[in-house]
Write a protein that holds these residues in place. Structure first.
Motif, PDB file in Angstrom:
ATOM      1  N   ALA A   1       0.827  -1.219   0.000  1.00 14.04           N
ATOM      2  CA  ALA A   1       0.000   0.000   0.000  1.00 14.04           C
ATOM      3  C   ALA A   1       0.852   1.256   0.000  1.00 14.04           C
ATOM      4  CB  ALA A   1      -0.935  -0.020   1.208  1.00 14.04           C
ATOM      5  N   ARG A   2       2.038   1.203   0.621  1.00 13.82           N
ATOM      6  CA  ARG A   2       2.874   2.404   0.682  1.00 13.82           C
ATOM      7  C   ARG A   2       3.413   2.791  -0.698  1.00 13.82           C
ATOM      8  NH1 ARG A   2       4.345  -0.025   5.702  1.00 13.82           N
ATOM      9  NH2 ARG A   2       3.863   1.342   7.475  1.00 13.82           N
ATOM     10  N   SER A   3       3.891   1.804  -1.427  1.00 10.58           N
ATOM     11  CA  SER A   3       4.433   2.100  -2.757  1.00 10.58           C
ATOM     12  C   SER A   3       3.371   2.031  -3.845  1.00 10.58           C
ATOM     13  CB  SER A   3       5.568   1.125  -3.090  1.00 10.58           C
ATOM     14  OG  SER A   3       5.070  -0.205  -3.190  1.00 10.58           O
ATOM     15  N   ARG A   4       2.165   1.651  -3.454  1.00  7.98           N
ATOM     16  CA  ARG A   4       1.073   1.502  -4.406  1.00  7.98           C
ATOM     17  C   ARG A   4       1.475   0.576  -5.548  1.00  7.98           C
ATOM     18  NH1 ARG A   4      -3.842   2.458  -2.970  1.00  7.98           N
ATOM     19  NH2 ARG A   4      -4.381   2.751  -5.182  1.00  7.98           N
ATOM     20  N   GLU A   5       1.938  -0.614  -5.179  1.00  8.07           N
ATOM     21  CA  GLU A   5       2.332  -1.575  -6.211  1.00  8.07           C
ATOM     22  C   GLU A   5       1.853  -2.967  -5.827  1.00  8.07           C
ATOM     23  OE1 GLU A   5       6.114  -2.107  -8.944  1.00  8.07           O
ATOM     24  OE2 GLU A   5       6.535  -2.937  -6.956  1.00  8.07           O
ATOM     25  N   LEU A   6       1.167  -3.605  -6.761  1.00  9.33           N
ATOM     26  CA  LEU A   6       0.789  -5.012  -6.645  1.00  9.33           C
ATOM     27  C   LEU A   6       1.780  -5.819  -7.465  1.00  9.33           C
ATOM     28  CD1 LEU A   6      -1.217  -7.322  -5.875  1.00  9.33           C
ATOM     29  CD2 LEU A   6      -2.406  -6.810  -8.033  1.00  9.33           C
ATOM     30  N   THR A   7       2.490  -6.729  -6.808  1.00  6.56           N
ATOM     31  CA  THR A   7       3.437  -7.597  -7.498  1.00  6.56           C
ATOM     32  C   THR A   7       2.904  -9.022  -7.468  1.00  6.56           C
ATOM     33  OG1 THR A   7       5.273  -6.192  -6.798  1.00  6.56           O
ATOM     34  CG2 THR A   7       5.821  -8.374  -7.638  1.00  6.56           C
ATOM     35  N   VAL A   8       2.858  -9.635  -8.621  1.00  6.02           N
ATOM     36  CA  VAL A   8       2.342 -11.001  -8.747  1.00  6.02           C
ATOM     37  C   VAL A   8       3.385 -11.854  -9.450  1.00  6.02           C
ATOM     38  CG1 VAL A   8       0.516 -12.463  -9.687  1.00  6.02           C
ATOM     39  CG2 VAL A   8      -0.037 -10.159  -8.854  1.00  6.02           C
ATOM     40  N   TRP A   9       3.810 -12.918  -8.786  1.00  6.63           N
ATOM     41  CA  TRP A   9       4.657 -13.933  -9.425  1.00  6.63           C
ATOM     42  C   TRP A   9       3.715 -15.043  -9.877  1.00  6.63           C
ATOM     43  CZ3 TRP A   9       5.930 -11.152  -5.167  1.00  6.63           C
ATOM     44  CH2 TRP A   9       7.168 -10.501  -5.152  1.00  6.63           C
ATOM     45  N   ASP A  10       3.778 -15.402 -11.154  1.00  7.45           N
ATOM     46  CA  ASP A  10       2.763 -16.282 -11.717  1.00  7.45           C
ATOM     47  C   ASP A  10       3.400 -17.234 -12.715  1.00  7.45           C
ATOM     48  OD1 ASP A  10       0.445 -17.435 -12.717  1.00  7.45           O
ATOM     49  OD2 ASP A  10      -0.514 -15.550 -13.286  1.00  7.45           O
ATOM     50  N   THR A  11       2.999 -18.496 -12.667  1.00  8.81           N
ATOM     51  CA  THR A  11       3.465 -19.482 -13.650  1.00  8.81           C
ATOM     52  C   THR A  11       2.646 -19.347 -14.935  1.00  8.81           C
ATOM     53  OG1 THR A  11       1.964 -21.095 -12.655  1.00  8.81           O
ATOM     54  CG2 THR A  11       4.276 -21.198 -11.982  1.00  8.81           C
ATOM     55  N   THR A  12       2.667 -18.187 -15.502  1.00  5.11           N
ATOM     56  CA  THR A  12       1.876 -17.914 -16.694  1.00  5.11           C
ATOM     57  C   THR A  12       2.748 -17.817 -17.925  1.00  5.11           C
ATOM     58  OG1 THR A  12       0.315 -16.372 -17.727  1.00  5.11           O
ATOM     59  CG2 THR A  12       1.994 -15.415 -16.297  1.00  5.11           C
ATOM     60  N   GLN A  13       2.179 -18.135 -19.067  1.00  2.71           N
ATOM     61  CA  GLN A  13       2.842 -17.937 -20.353  1.00  2.71           C
ATOM     62  C   GLN A  13       2.527 -16.560 -20.930  1.00  2.71           C
ATOM     63  OE1 GLN A  13       1.689 -22.502 -21.249  1.00  2.71           O
ATOM     64  NE2 GLN A  13       2.300 -21.407 -23.083  1.00  2.71           N
ATOM     65  N   ALA A  14       1.767 -15.741 -20.187  1.00  2.00           N
ATOM     66  CA  ALA A  14       1.337 -14.445 -20.726  1.00  2.00           C
ATOM     67  C   ALA A  14       1.341 -13.380 -19.639  1.00  2.00           C
ATOM     68  CB  ALA A  14      -0.050 -14.581 -21.339  1.00  2.00           C
ATOM     69  N   PRO A  15       2.508 -12.976 -19.138  1.00  2.00           N
ATOM     70  CA  PRO A  15       2.537 -12.035 -18.016  1.00  2.00           C
ATOM     71  C   PRO A  15       1.931 -10.671 -18.335  1.00  2.00           C
ATOM     72  CG  PRO A  15       4.748 -12.388 -18.917  1.00  2.00           C
ATOM     73  CD  PRO A  15       3.859 -13.419 -19.521  1.00  2.00           C
ATOM     74  N   ILE A  16       2.103 -10.169 -19.550  1.00  2.00           N
ATOM     75  CA  ILE A  16       1.594  -8.834 -19.863  1.00  2.00           C
ATOM     76  C   ILE A  16       0.068  -8.817 -19.924  1.00  2.00           C
ATOM     77  CG2 ILE A  16       1.599  -6.988 -21.588  1.00  2.00           C
ATOM     78  CD1 ILE A  16       4.543  -7.816 -22.187  1.00  2.00           C
ATOM     79  N   PRO A  17      -0.591  -9.742 -20.634  1.00  2.00           N
ATOM     80  CA  PRO A  17      -2.056  -9.768 -20.558  1.00  2.00           C
ATOM     81  C   PRO A  17      -2.588 -10.011 -19.149  1.00  2.00           C
ATOM     82  CG  PRO A  17      -1.308 -10.971 -22.489  1.00  2.00           C
ATOM     83  CD  PRO A  17      -0.086 -10.659 -21.679  1.00  2.00           C
ATOM     84  N   ILE A  18      -1.879 -10.781 -18.339  1.00  2.00           N
ATOM     85  CA  ILE A  18      -2.312 -10.976 -16.947  1.00  2.00           C
ATOM     86  C   ILE A  18      -2.239  -9.643 -16.205  1.00  2.00           C
ATOM     87  CG2 ILE A  18      -1.689 -12.034 -14.744  1.00  2.00           C
ATOM     88  CD1 ILE A  18      -3.062 -14.022 -16.508  1.00  2.00           C
ATOM     89  N   ARG A  19      -1.147  -8.897 -16.397  1.00  2.00           N
ATOM     90  CA  ARG A  19      -1.020  -7.579 -15.788  1.00  2.00           C
ATOM     91  C   ARG A  19      -2.176  -6.669 -16.186  1.00  2.00           C
ATOM     92  NH1 ARG A  19       2.391  -3.335 -17.686  1.00  2.00           N
ATOM     93  NH2 ARG A  19       1.457  -3.893 -19.691  1.00  2.00           N
TER      94      ARG A  19
END
Length: 795
Positions: free
Chosen positions: A225-243
Motif C-alpha cells: 500500500a505504501r508504494s502503491r504496487e501489486l506484485t504477482v509472481w505467476d506461472t503464466t505464459q502471458a505475463p503482460i495480458p495478466i497484468r
C-alpha cells in the motif's frame, strides 16, 4: 523382448565449436538452473506471507445450496475464508480470450469460468471457497472444515449425448449444450464424391490428456500500500495480458501492477489460460488483507484445476482417383470444450486447418460442433488440436494406399504441394483470423531424407524381414504433417549497450524452457558483433517491458525473435553512425566484431563500451534531436502465421502376447525455416516427441459416466519415462519463411503433432493382422490387446 542392435542409429559426429546464429553455444540459462539460482514461483518467500487452499467440488454437476465457512474460520492459523458471495462486485465471469474468427457459417455461445462457483458447480474440481492461513498445512486443514451442501444433477459426459434435446443443460442461460457450430468449405465435396474412384470412410476418436508439467501452477501476490504496487509472481505464459487484466479487475492503473513470470517448469499451453480463478483471487485477497499470499497447486489438484485437451470424435471421408490423388475430404467432428469455453474456437479451428496437411486438397468440407460437458475446461495443450487433424488425414491416406495397392510413401508424394505452388491459399480461415495460406515448404525433400534415414526401402527386405523371420513383430511407420506457427499479433524487445560493454536485451514474452535466453541472445549477438554469452536477457517481467502477448502457438522465435532482430539492427545503426563520427571513417569502412568497431585496413578502433559511455555524456552540448545511449526498442507483428512442416518415421516392436511396445528407432526431419540454434531446436523436437509418445500410448484421462476422473495421480495416469523414449535422430530442411526478416518458423509443438498417426501406422505394419486398424488415440497395452483380440476373432 531381447535387446537388439539391428535397428541402431549410426553414432553422431561431435559438433563444431559454435559461435552465432545457426550454431549451438551452451545455453546462457543453464548455469542458473543447474546451480539452483533460477527463481521459480515457489521460491518466492516474503515476510508475513499467508497461504491459500481451495475447496473444490466433488461433484461434476450440481446446485450449490449452501457454503458454511464457520468451522474453517475458527480453526487455529486460519486468517480468512471466502465464498462467492463474499466477493461482491468483484465476482464476475472471466473474459473470452479468443473471439470467433470471421467465418461466414459460424454459431458461437460463450460461457466462461468464474472465480468461485455461485449457485452451481459444473465440473469436478471447480473452486467453491478459498481459505487463507499462516501455513499451507493450516490452510488445507481449514479447507477441510468448510461445509458445502450440493444437490447433485444429472451429468453430461458424452459428446453426442450432450447434444440430445433431453440432455441436462450445463449453462441455464443457453438453450442447449452446443457451444459452437462451424462449417468451412472450399470447392464442392458432393460433386467430387460422386465421381471419385474410391471413397474411404472412417470414424476416429482422440481422447483427453493432461499437460503434466514438471512444475504445477503457482501464484504469489503482494500488495504494498505504501508504494502503491501489486506484485504477482505467476506461472503464466502471458505475463503482460495478466497484468492488464488484473489492473482492470482491481481498478488499478497498469503502472501499479507488476507481473513476473520467472523460470517455469514447463507450460505446454494450459499456462496461457486466462484467467484462472486462483489468478483472480490471490491479488484481491492480498489487497484485502494487506499481506502477501501464496498458492501452489498440488499434483492431484492439477488434474482438475488446470485445463486439459484432446477429446474429439470424427466422421471422415477421403475421395481419391485411381492414382491415389486426393479429390476431396469431408470431416465432421464433435469437440469437447469441457464446462466452459474461454479459449473460443482455437482448438477445433486448428484441427480443421491442420487436417489439410502438406497436401493438395481441391475440395474440402469441414464441420464441427463444440460441446459443453461436465469435464474440466479444455484449452490448448502442446499441439492445440493439430494432432487430431493430422491423425485423421494420415489414417485416411493409409487406408487409401491399402485399398489402391499404392505404397504409403508414394501416395503422399503424389499429393504433396510443390515448392512452386507457394504461397498456397487453402481458402479457409485460420485461427489468426486470416486465410490459411502456406508461405513455403519442400515436403518431398523432407520425405526423401526421412526415407533414407530410416532405410525405408531396405526395411521390408532387410532388417525387418530378418526380425520377422525370428518371429518378432516389428513395423515401420512414416507420416507427414504441417504446423501453423508464429501467429500475431506482435511482440517487442529493447536492446541496449552499457558503458562496460555488456549488452542488455529485454522482451515481454515469458520462458518455460525453450532456450529464449540463448536463442534471443544469438540473434542480438550476430548484429552487434559479440558472443551470445555477452548478452544479458530478461523475459517475462512487466516492469521491464510492458507490451506483448505471450508464449504460445510456437511463436516465440518467429514473433519475439524478429522483434529482437529489429531492435538489434537499430542499435547496430547507432553504433556505426557514432563510430563513424568518432573514428573519422565512413560507415562502409567499419567492421564490427568481438565487441569492437575497427576501421578496415587501419589500426584505429573503439569498443562498444566506450561508445556507450560517449553516447551518454554528463555535460556539454549535443546535436538537436540526438537520443542518448545506444538503445532501441522495436516490435514485430506478422501479417499471418508461418507454416512449419516435417516427416516423422519410426520402427517399433510389439509383443502380441502382452501388447507391450518398444520403439527401436525414431527419425524426425523438420522444416522450421532458418535454424537459430540447432541444439535448442533438437531439444524442442525431442521433448515434443516424448510428449507425443505419451499421448499415443500411455496418457489418457479416464472419466466414468458421472464425469468423475478415475486416474488423477501419476500412479494411474501413465507418463513415458526415459526408458520409453528412444534416441531421436533429427535432420532439417530449411525453407526460409518470406514473412519475416529472419526467415524462421516455429518448432515448439512439432515433435508432438504427428506421433499418434505414426504410432498407429507402425503398429498395423508390425502386426499385419487382417481387419486390425487403429482408429483411436491414445492406446495403452490393455486397449491394444483388446483391439488385437477383436481383430483375430473377427478374422
Amino acid at each position: 523382448m531381447s535387446h537388439d542392435t539391428t535397428f541402431a542409429a549410426p553414432p553422431a559426429e561431435a559438433p563444431a565449436r559454435p559461435r552465432q546464429v545457426g550454431e549451438s553455444p551452451l545455453r546462457n540459462e543453464d548455469r542458473r538452473l543447474l546451480t539452483g539460482e533460477a527463481l521459480f514461483v515457489d521460491d518466492v518467500h516474503l515476510d508475513g506471507m499467508l497461504h491459500a487452499a481451495f475447496v473444490r467440488s466433488d461433484y461434476a454437476h450440481g446446485n450449490v445450496k449452501s457454503v458454511d465457512l464457520t468451522a474453517a474460520l475458527e480453526h487455529p492459523g486460519v486468517v480468512a475464508a471466502y465464498a462467492a458471495h463474499d466477493l461482491g462486485d468483484y465476482w464476475e465471469a472471466g473474459p473470452l480470450l479468443v473471439p470467433p474468427p470471421p467465418i461466414d457459417d459460424l454459431e458461437f455461445h460463450a460461457a466462461t469460468q468464474v472465480p468461485l462457483a455461485k449457485g452451481k458447480v459444473r465440473h469436478v474440481g471447480e473452486p467453491i471457497a478459498v481459505v487463507v492461513a499462516r501455513s499451507p498445512y493450516e490452510a488445507e486443514d481449514g479447507a477441510a472444515l468448510v461445509e458445502v451442501d450440493i444437490e447433485p444433477l444429472d451429468v453430461v459426459s458424452d459428446l453426442k449425448g450432450g447434444l440430445e434435446p433431453d440432455s441436462p443443460r450445463i449453462h441455464d442461460q443457453l438453450e442447449s449444450n452446443l457451444a459452437a457450430h462451424v462449417i468451412q468449405r472450399k470447392g464442392s465435396w458432393e460433386e467430387v464424391r460422386e465421381r471419385a474412384h474410391r471413397v474411404i470412410k472412417r470414424r476416429f476418436w482422440y481422447d483427453h490428456g493432461a499437460s503434466a508439467p514438471m512444475e504445477n501452477r503457482g501464484i504469489v501476490a503482494n500488495w504494498d500500500a505504501r508504494s502503491r504496487e501489486l506484485t504477482v509472481w505467476d506461472t503464466t505464459q502471458a505475463p503482460i495480458p495478466i497484468r492488464n487484466g488484473l489492473a482492470a479487475m482491481l481498478g488499478l492503473p497498469q503502472s501499479e501492477v507488476r507481473v513476473i513470470a520467472p523460470f517455469i517448469g514447463g507450460g505446454f499451453g494450459p499456462k496461457i489460460m486466462m484467467f484462472y480463478p486462483e489468478e483472480v483471487l490471490l491479488p484481491w485477497i492480498s489487497m484485502r488483507l494487506g499481506q502477501p499470499v501464496k498458492w501452489i497447486e498440488d499434483r492431484q489438484e492439477s488434474f482438475f484445476a488446470t485445463t486439459q485437451e484432446r477429446g474429439q470424435d470424427h466422421e471422415s471421408e477421403l475421395a481419391v482417383d485411381a492414382e491415389g490423388r486426393i479429390l476431396g475430404v469431408r470431416d465432421e467432428f464433435l469437440c469437447d470444450t469441457g464446462a466452459y469455453n474461454p479459449y473460443g474456437l482455437t482448438i477445433p479451428i486448428n484441427t480443421q486447418c491442420t487436417l489439410l496437411g502438406p497436401y493438395r486438397v481441391p475440395n474440402y468440407h469441414s464441420e464441427f460442433r463444440m460441446v459443453f460437458t461436465n469435464k474440466p475446461i479444455c484449452t490448448p495443450v502442446r499441439g492445440a488440436g493439430r494432432q487430431h487433424g493430422v491423425f485423421v488425414m494420415e489414417r485416411l491416406l493409409d487406408r487409401a494406399a491399402d485399398e489402391l495397392g499404392i505404397d504409403r510413401v508414394e501416395i503422399r508424394r503424389r499429393n504433396y504441394l510443390t515448392p512452386e505452388e507457394f504461397p498456397h491459399d487453402h481458402e479457409i480461415i485460420y485461427q489468426d483470423f486470416k486465410p490459411l495460406v502456406y508461405d513455403s515448404g519442400n515436403y518431398a525433400e523432407a520425405m526423401d531424407r526421412a526415407v533414407e534415414m530410416i532405410d525405408y526401402a531396405g526395411f521390408e527386405s532387410g532388417a525387418g524381414a530378418a526380425a520377422r523371420s525370428e518371429g518378432r513383430h516389428v513395423g515401420l511407420g512414416i507420416v507427414s504433417y504441417v504446423e501453423g506457427t508464429g501467429v500475431g499479433p506482435y511482440e517487442g524487445a529493447r536492446v541496449g549497450i552499457e558503458p562496460g560493454g555488456r549488452i542488455n536485451l529485454v522482451t515481454g514474452v515469458g520462458t518455460q524452457g525453450q532456450g529464449h535466453f540463448t536463442s534471443f541472445a544469438q540473434i542480438v549477438a550476430e548484429q552487434l558483433g559479440v558472443q551470445a554469452s555477452d548478452v544479458e536477457v530478461v523475459t517475462g517481467d512487466t516492469a521491464r517491458f510492458g507490451w506483448g502477448t505471450g508464449t504460445f502457438a510456437s511463436r516465440g522465435a518467429v514473433v519475439a525473435g524478429n522483434a529482437c532482430h529489429a531492435a538489434a539492427l537499430e542499435v547496430r545503426k547507432k553504433v556505426l553512425t557514432m563510430a563513424s563520427s568518432v573514428l573519422g571513417a565512413a560507415e562502409e569502412d567499419l567492421d564490427l566484431a568481438e565487441g569492437v568497431v575497427r576501421v578496415v585496413g587501419s589500426g584505429e578502433s573503439i569498443s562498444l563500451g566506450e561508445l556507450a559511455a560517449l553516447a551518454n555524456p554528463l555535460r556539454g552540448a549535443v546535436t538537436p534531436g540526438t537520443e542518448p545511449g545506444l538503445e532501441a526498442t522495436a516490435y514485430f507483428g506478422p501479417e499471418r502465421g508461418v507454416t512449419a512442416s516435417g516427416v516423422h518415421a519410426m520402427i517399433l516392436e510389439v509383443d502380441p502376447d502382452t501388447a507391450l511396445v518398444r520403439i527401436l528407432r525414431y527419425v524426425v526431419v523438420h522444416d522450421c525455416g532458418r535454424v537459430i540454434n540447432p541444439m535448442i531446436v533438437e531439444g524442442q523436437i525431442h521433448g515434443g516427441v516424448a510428449h507425443g509418445i505419451g499421448n499415443a500410448f500411455y496418457e489418457e484421462l479416464v472419466f466414468d459416466e458421472g464425469a468423475q476422473l478415475l486416474n488423477a495421480s501419476f500412479m494411474d495416469y501413465l507418463l513415458p519415462t526415459a526408458t520409453d523414449v528412444p534416441t531421436i535422430e533429427t535432420d532439417h530442411v530449411e525453407t526460409p519463411s518470406p514473412l519475416n526478416p529472419l526467415g524462421v518458423k516455429g518448432v515448439g509443438e512439432a515433435g508432438a503433432i504427428p506421433v499418434g498417426a505414426l504410432f498407429a501406422q507402425a503398429l498395423e505394419n508390425a502386426l499385419d493382422v487382417d481387419g486390425f486398424e487403429v482408429r483411436e488415440i491414445p492406446l495403452s497395452p490393455n486397449r491394444l490387446f483388446e483391439l488385437m483380440r477383436d481383430a483375430r476373432e473377427e478374422g
